[in-house]
Write a protein that holds these residues in place. Structure first.
Motif, PDB file in Angstrom:
ATOM      1  N   SER A 549       0.850  -1.188   0.000  1.00  0.00           N
ATOM      2  CA  SER A 549       0.000   0.000   0.000  1.00  0.00           C
ATOM      3  C   SER A 549       0.884   1.235   0.000  1.00  0.00           C
ATOM      4  CB  SER A 549      -0.907  -0.012   1.228  1.00  0.00           C
ATOM      5  OG  SER A 549      -1.640   1.197   1.315  1.00  0.00           O
ATOM      6  N   PHE A 550       0.506   2.229  -0.830  1.00  0.00           N
ATOM      7  CA  PHE A 550       1.213   3.499  -0.858  1.00  0.00           C
ATOM      8  C   PHE A 550       0.637   4.421   0.210  1.00  0.00           C
ATOM      9  CE2 PHE A 550       2.250   1.896  -5.032  1.00  0.00           C
ATOM     10  CZ  PHE A 550       3.542   2.339  -5.239  1.00  0.00           C
ATOM     11  N   TYR A 551       1.475   5.259   0.718  1.00  0.00           N
ATOM     12  CA  TYR A 551       1.025   6.242   1.699  1.00  0.00           C
ATOM     13  C   TYR A 551       0.125   7.260   1.024  1.00  0.00           C
ATOM     14  CZ  TYR A 551       1.087  10.204   4.877  1.00  0.00           C
ATOM     15  OH  TYR A 551       0.713  11.228   5.685  1.00  0.00           O
ATOM     16  N   SER A 552      -0.915   7.699   1.765  1.00  0.00           N
ATOM     17  CA  SER A 552      -1.813   8.744   1.258  1.00  0.00           C
ATOM     18  C   SER A 552      -2.187   9.666   2.405  1.00  0.00           C
ATOM     19  CB  SER A 552      -3.074   8.107   0.657  1.00  0.00           C
ATOM     20  OG  SER A 552      -3.842   7.495   1.684  1.00  0.00           O
ATOM     21  N   GLU A 553      -2.885  10.762   2.051  1.00  0.00           N
ATOM     22  CA  GLU A 553      -3.296  11.716   3.079  1.00  0.00           C
ATOM     23  C   GLU A 553      -4.343  11.099   4.012  1.00  0.00           C
ATOM     24  OE1 GLU A 553      -4.550  15.380   1.419  1.00  0.00           O
ATOM     25  OE2 GLU A 553      -2.577  15.902   0.612  1.00  0.00           O
ATOM     26  N   ASP A 554      -5.167  10.197   3.468  1.00  0.00           N
ATOM     27  CA  ASP A 554      -6.159   9.530   4.320  1.00  0.00           C
ATOM     28  C   ASP A 554      -5.465   8.705   5.397  1.00  0.00           C
ATOM     29  OD1 ASP A 554      -8.174  10.623   2.853  1.00  0.00           O
ATOM     30  OD2 ASP A 554      -8.475   8.865   1.568  1.00  0.00           O
ATOM     31  N   ILE A 555      -4.407   8.046   4.989  1.00  0.00           N
ATOM     32  CA  ILE A 555      -3.637   7.262   5.963  1.00  0.00           C
ATOM     33  C   ILE A 555      -3.034   8.184   7.010  1.00  0.00           C
ATOM     34  CG2 ILE A 555      -1.577   5.809   6.266  1.00  0.00           C
ATOM     35  CD1 ILE A 555      -2.146   4.627   3.518  1.00  0.00           C
ATOM     36  N   ASP A 556      -2.556   9.348   6.529  1.00  0.00           N
ATOM     37  CA  ASP A 556      -1.948  10.307   7.447  1.00  0.00           C
ATOM     38  C   ASP A 556      -2.974  10.797   8.465  1.00  0.00           C
ATOM     39  OD1 ASP A 556       0.173  11.891   8.399  1.00  0.00           O
ATOM     40  OD2 ASP A 556      -0.641  13.634   7.341  1.00  0.00           O
ATOM     41  N   LYS A 557      -4.196  11.069   7.961  1.00  0.00           N
ATOM     42  CA  LYS A 557      -5.251  11.517   8.877  1.00  0.00           C
ATOM     43  C   LYS A 557      -5.591  10.418   9.882  1.00  0.00           C
ATOM     44  CE  LYS A 557      -9.906  13.473   9.058  1.00  0.00           C
ATOM     45  NZ  LYS A 557     -10.286  12.595  10.173  1.00  0.00           N
ATOM     46  N   SER A 558      -5.674   9.183   9.381  1.00  0.00           N
ATOM     47  CA  SER A 558      -5.972   8.061  10.276  1.00  0.00           C
ATOM     48  C   SER A 558      -4.873   7.894  11.323  1.00  0.00           C
ATOM     49  CB  SER A 558      -6.110   6.779   9.459  1.00  0.00           C
ATOM     50  OG  SER A 558      -6.268   5.665  10.298  1.00  0.00           O
ATOM     51  N   LEU A 559      -3.624   8.076  10.859  1.00  0.00           N
ATOM     52  CA  LEU A 559      -2.490   7.951  11.784  1.00  0.00           C
ATOM     53  C   LEU A 559      -2.520   9.060  12.834  1.00  0.00           C
ATOM     54  CD1 LEU A 559       0.176   6.451  12.403  1.00  0.00           C
ATOM     55  CD2 LEU A 559       1.330   8.085  10.907  1.00  0.00           C
ATOM     56  N   ASN A 560      -2.832  10.267  12.398  1.00  0.00           N
ATOM     57  CA  ASN A 560      -2.890  11.384  13.347  1.00  0.00           C
ATOM     58  C   ASN A 560      -4.027  11.188  14.345  1.00  0.00           C
ATOM     59  OD1 ASN A 560      -0.716  12.715  12.217  1.00  0.00           O
ATOM     60  ND2 ASN A 560      -1.979  13.909  10.787  1.00  0.00           N
ATOM     61  N   ASP A 561      -5.169  10.688  13.828  1.00  0.00           N
ATOM     62  CA  ASP A 561      -6.301  10.426  14.731  1.00  0.00           C
ATOM     63  C   ASP A 561      -5.920   9.377  15.772  1.00  0.00           C
ATOM     64  OD1 ASP A 561      -7.787  12.231  13.316  1.00  0.00           O
ATOM     65  OD2 ASP A 561      -8.923  10.733  12.158  1.00  0.00           O
ATOM     66  N   ARG A 562      -5.179   8.378  15.323  1.00  0.00           N
ATOM     67  CA  ARG A 562      -4.734   7.308  16.234  1.00  0.00           C
ATOM     68  C   ARG A 562      -3.825   7.878  17.331  1.00  0.00           C
ATOM     69  NH1 ARG A 562      -3.312   1.680  16.003  1.00  0.00           N
ATOM     70  NH2 ARG A 562      -1.284   1.288  16.989  1.00  0.00           N
ATOM     71  N   HIS A 563      -2.872   8.715  16.892  1.00  0.00           N
ATOM     72  CA  HIS A 563      -1.956   9.326  17.866  1.00  0.00           C
ATOM     73  C   HIS A 563      -2.701  10.224  18.840  1.00  0.00           C
ATOM     74  CE1 HIS A 563       1.732   8.765  15.019  1.00  0.00           C
ATOM     75  NE2 HIS A 563       1.384   7.652  15.638  1.00  0.00           N
ATOM     76  N   GLU A 564      -3.666  10.972  18.334  1.00  0.00           N
ATOM     77  CA  GLU A 564      -4.452  11.862  19.191  1.00  0.00           C
ATOM     78  C   GLU A 564      -5.264  11.052  20.197  1.00  0.00           C
ATOM     79  OE1 GLU A 564      -6.208  15.244  20.863  1.00  0.00           O
ATOM     80  OE2 GLU A 564      -4.360  14.895  19.731  1.00  0.00           O
ATOM     81  N   MET A 565      -5.819   9.938  19.734  1.00  0.00           N
ATOM     82  CA  MET A 565      -6.605   9.100  20.634  1.00  0.00           C
ATOM     83  C   MET A 565      -5.721   8.496  21.727  1.00  0.00           C
ATOM     84  SD  MET A 565      -9.742   8.295  21.110  1.00  0.00           S
ATOM     85  CE  MET A 565     -10.470   8.616  19.507  1.00  0.00           C
ATOM     86  N   LEU A 566      -4.548   8.062  21.342  1.00  0.00           N
ATOM     87  CA  LEU A 566      -3.609   7.525  22.338  1.00  0.00           C
ATOM     88  C   LEU A 566      -3.236   8.585  23.363  1.00  0.00           C
ATOM     89  CD1 LEU A 566      -1.139   5.313  20.230  1.00  0.00           C
ATOM     90  CD2 LEU A 566      -2.647   4.551  22.077  1.00  0.00           C
ATOM     91  N   ARG A 567      -3.042   9.808  22.885  1.00  0.00           N
ATOM     92  CA  ARG A 567      -2.715  10.911  23.796  1.00  0.00           C
ATOM     93  C   ARG A 567      -3.833  11.131  24.806  1.00  0.00           C
ATOM     94  NH1 ARG A 567      -3.699  16.083  24.709  1.00  0.00           N
ATOM     95  NH2 ARG A 567      -5.245  16.203  23.034  1.00  0.00           N
ATOM     96  N   LEU A 568      -5.080  11.116  24.320  1.00  0.00           N
ATOM     97  CA  LEU A 568      -6.216  11.342  25.205  1.00  0.00           C
ATOM     98  C   LEU A 568      -6.347  10.217  26.236  1.00  0.00           C
ATOM     99  CD1 LEU A 568      -8.868  12.603  22.623  1.00  0.00           C
ATOM    100  CD2 LEU A 568      -7.703  13.965  24.391  1.00  0.00           C
ATOM    101  N   ILE A 569      -6.113   8.962  25.781  1.00  0.00           N
ATOM    102  CA  ILE A 569      -6.210   7.819  26.712  1.00  0.00           C
ATOM    103  C   ILE A 569      -5.141   7.947  27.799  1.00  0.00           C
ATOM    104  CG2 ILE A 569      -5.995   5.321  26.937  1.00  0.00           C
ATOM    105  CD1 ILE A 569      -7.040   5.100  24.039  1.00  0.00           C
ATOM    106  N   ARG A 570      -3.905   8.220  27.373  1.00  0.00           N
ATOM    107  CA  ARG A 570      -2.816   8.347  28.360  1.00  0.00           C
ATOM    108  C   ARG A 570      -3.070   9.501  29.324  1.00  0.00           C
ATOM    109  NH1 ARG A 570       0.580   6.992  23.758  1.00  0.00           N
ATOM    110  NH2 ARG A 570       1.530   4.937  24.096  1.00  0.00           N
TER     111      ARG A 570
END
Length: 818
Positions: A549-570
């Motif tokens: 799979s090639f990287y795309s902006e959708d993946i980037d958004k999903s990755l950022n959402d994941r990081h943000e969610m992890l931040r909120l949980i921690r």
């Protein structure tokens, strides 16, 4: 030494004669030779001589009171006048009288009548002798004073070795004063060890001999003496020996200390692990320690006097060009000089050593340069170890591929030299953990090696293949010409990995998920390239396996959402900022509120609630569910305890994720929550899903059994949606079955759902388990469940999940009305 001058020597002459005319004549004759006193009386002459110190006394032999011979005898018998020279003046020619006169001490005769010139000459000659005597006496006194003041022991021994003279007047040397030593044989006059040594040396002595003798055994202040023996001869016959002793104890002590220091220095230089070479100011070798001998191949005897460049053949280890020796510069510039980097020493036998260190000038007490010294060490092993450590630090030990550190460096270099396009492939072996678990880590490592070989076989020379994790590889292509080429490499990787791998036990087929990131399209830094490739790889896994799979902006958004969610949980865990809502559970026939299910809620930075489906799976994936689950459990127990204290004891149900059973301290955490809150265990119910039960059945069963023994309840949530098995229901300590809301919601319109609900209720009744219906939204749902003999339920018909205070208000209101 001091000598008496002419002015200091003032001669005096006494003329004694009973005839006045003779006194006058002699005084006149001698007036130019000396100070002349005259006396006509023999007795008075003796008294006068006692009072004055006369060099010469002229005596008439024939005098009335005492004759001249008697006067001479009197003068010679007195210590004060014995030194005066007596010349007799007489008319006698009798030899007997002359004999008597000379016997009593006379030294000459003048015949009467006196010849003036002859008298003058004789008196002058005797005065000259007296002057010499005075000089000798003065010199003797000076010598005596000098001998007394000398710190040396001076003695003279005759040919029989009997002491004739010694200057140790107070006995400070050997506790015997000079007066006690003089006249004694050498064995008695000196300590035996010293006497024997002198006698032994005298036997073989040259005219003069000097040596040092150790006399510490005598236990005197003096411990070492320098003995000087001078042989005295008269007409080739030994007449005696002048023996001089000098205290050299301090000198010897200094020499011994210097010798010890020199020996200590030599031992140190010979013992240290560094090589040491010293030279003179002409750069010629004067000293080498054993390490220097080993490294250069020269021994000290052969190297002495040789040029330092001859002994130390230095060159650059890379270019092999001859290097200058630091000693040369140290002597030229009078300073410490470090050896050139990358120096290589070639020994005389051709052995090569990598060496390093420095040289410095050697200075004397006057700060004058008297040579130089170089200290160097063999760093061959250190450099080899450094190379090895560098390899270990930059390469994977299993596959010998570059590791993450070296890969990052290669990517950074590629980014700096970017000309066309950089492609990074993150290759992850799908489900490799299960292969490791089933075949064992030894065979797992063997497969990883085969994977590395296969990937290397399709890696071009300018590309870098690295292993960055247990089952992850990265392929870096610094000059990816086109998108088609990037695609073709991805296809090649999948094709080469699809070929089965051989193991001793079986063939293994692997699939891979590949994430591809490009620069400059997807990233501007090395870190972004890796991060985006990682995100693309996870996207490939979500789409299925054996894909790229090639990287795309959708993946980037999903990755950022994941990081943000992890931040909120921690953040929520760190600050215990978790909201727990409570879904009421009712007795359907009476509408009495009998319990609640605890449901976690998480807020974002704007205070908005986030769906549990958005953060619970991520918490399970990252392992944060263990901390999050404990926090929910603790808050729920505290709330239930509070309600019980207010007179409304109810059962609180808390959901347990499958991952929590993998936590070794899970049982202790449940115990701690009960103890910390003070809640009785019968008011706590743990809800687990069927999938959680099947994750590791034996381990889960053991934990649930221990928990059940505490008195709390175990409920199976969403029953019927998973792999429902009567066997595990029989084995597990289950108390409650909860019918999944999808069956309850559809049972009125879907006969199959109704049949499932009926079956679950009958199963629970047959196993004597409590049954709870979930998702009751309509009165019809409630009525049907009551009809089917399900007495407990929850859902929006009764209440949505409520915050703690609102739930407490509902609890009070509902139970009061009932």
């Amino acid at each position: 030494m001091r000598f008496i001058s002419e002015t200091e020597f003032k001669p005096r002459v006494l003329v004694v004669d009973d005839e006045p005319i003779n006194l006058v004549v002699l005084a006149e004759v001698l007036k130019d030779c000396a100070q002349v006193d005259t006396c006509p009386s023999a007795k008075e002459a003796i008294t006068l001589a006692q009072q004055n110190s006369y060099h010469i006394v002229l005596l008439d032999i024939d005098m009335p009171e005492l004759n001249g011979i008697e006067v001479c005898r009197a003068l010679k018998s007195s210590e004060r006048t014995a030194h005066s020279a007596v010349i007799f003046v007489t008319s006698h020619k009798d030899t007997e009288i002359e004999y008597q006169a000379l016997t009593v001490g006379g030294i000459d005769f003048l015949r009467k009548p006196v010849d003036a010139r002859l008298c003058q000459l004789r008196v002058q000659n005797h005065l000259k002798l007296k002057r010499q005597e005075a000089i000798i006496a003065s010199a003797q006194r000076d010598i005596d004073d000098l001998v007394k003041q000398l710190s040396a022991y001076i003695s003279y021994w005759d040919c029989q070795l009997v002491c004739q003279f010694c200057n140790d007047f107070d006995g400070s040397w050997f506790e015997k004063a000079a007066r006690d030593v003089e006249g004694l044989a050498i064995d008695e006059g000196l300590p035996l060890i010293l006497a024997q040594s002198i006698k032994a040396h005298i036997e073989y002595a040259q005219p003069e001999l000097t040596y040092v003798l150790d006399i510490t055994s005598l236990e005197l202040v003096i411990q070492y003496v320098q003995v000087c023996i001078t042989k005295r001869c008269v007409q080739n016959e030994v007449s005696g020996y002048l023996v001089t002793l000098t205290d050299v104890s301090q000198v010897k002590a200094a020499e011994l200390a210097l010798d010890m220091e020199r020996e200590r220095l030599l031992v140190t230089l010979n013992s240290i692990g560094d090589a040491v070479i010293a030279t003179d100011t002409n750069e010629c070798v004067t000293f080498m320690n054993p390490i220097a001998e080993r490294l250069t191949g020269w021994n000290l005897d052969d190297a002495k006097g040789k040029s330092i460049d001859t002994v130390m053949d230095l060159a650059d280890a890379t270019t092999k060009q001859k290097s200058f020796n630091p000693i040369t510069l140290a002597l030229q510039e009078n300073r410490i000089v470090a050896m050139a980097l990358n120096s290589q020493l070639t020994s005389i036998n051709g052995q090569l050593y990598r060496v390093e260190d420095s040289a410095a000038p050697i200075r004397n007490n006057n700060k004058e340069v008297i040579g130089a010294i170089i200290v160097f060490r063999d760093v061959s092993e250190t450099i080899a170890l450094s190379v090895k450590m560098s390899h270990l630090a930059n390469y994977d030990q299993l596959t010998n591929l570059p590791n993450r550190i070296l890969l990052h460096d290669r990517i950074t270099q590629a980014c700096r030299a970017l000309t066309t396009q950089i492609a990074v492939y993150l290759i992850d072996i799908d489900q490799f953990k299960y292969i490791n678990d089933s075949l064992g880590h030894y065979q797992g490592d063997a497969i990883i090696k085969q994977v590395a070989k296969r990937l290397e076989s399709i890696t071009e020379p300018n590309a870098t293949l690295a292993r960055v994790g247990g089952d992850e590889f990265v392929l870096l292509i610094p000059n990816a010409a086109s998108s088609a080429y990037v695609d073709s490499v991805g296809v090649k990787i999948i094709e080469v990995m699809s070929i089965p791998f051989n193991t001793p036990s079986e063939e293994v087929t692997l699939t891979v998920s590949i994430g591809i990131s490009l620069m400059p399209n997807d990233a501007t830094t090395a870190e972004q390239l890796m991060t985006h490739a990682d995100a693309a790889m996870y996207k490939a896994k979500e789409r299925g396996h054996n894909l790229y799979s090639f990287y795309s902006e959708d993946i980037d958004k999903s990755l950022n959402d994941r990081h943000e969610m992890l931040r909120l949980i921690r953040k929520a865990i760190d600050h215990e900022d978790i909201d727990v809502f409570y879904q009421p559970k009712f007795e359907l026939s009476t509408d009495r509120l009998i319990g609640a299910e605890a449901l976690v809620r998480l807020k974002n930075d704007n205070g908005e609630f986030i769906s549990p489906m958005s953060f619970i799976p991520l918490a399970e994936e990252t392992g944060l569910i263990n901390e999050l689950g404990y926090l929910i459990l603790l808050k729920s127990c505290r709330a239930a305890k509070l309600w019980a204290e207010k007179g409304y004891p109810i059962t609180i149900a808390v959901n347990i994720a499958a991952k929590q059973f993998s936590d070794a301290s899970f049982f202790e955490k449940v115990m701690n929550a009960l103890e910390n809150s003070g809640l009785k265990s019968r008011f706590l119910e743990l809800e687990v899903t069927e999938s959680a039960l099947l994750h590791d059945f034996d381990e889960t069963n053991a934990i649930l059994s221990k928990l059940s023994e505490l008195g709390l309840s175990i409920a199976i949530d969403d029953f019927g949606t998973g792999y429902s098995s009567l066997s595990y229901l029989k084995q597990l300590p289950v108390d409650v079955l909860k019918i999944d809301q999808s069956f309850v919601r559809d049972m009125l319109s879907d006969s199959q759902s109704l049949d499932i609900v009926k079956a679950i209720v009958q199963l629970a009744r047959s196993l004597e388990l409590e049954i709870v219906g979930e998702g009751i939204e309509e009165q019809a749902h409630k009525n049907k469940l009551i009809e089917l003999d399900c007495h407990l339920g929850q859902g929006y018909l009764f209440s949505k999940p409520l915050p703690e205070r609102e739930f407490e208000a509902l609890l009070l209101t509902t139970n009061k009305s009932n």
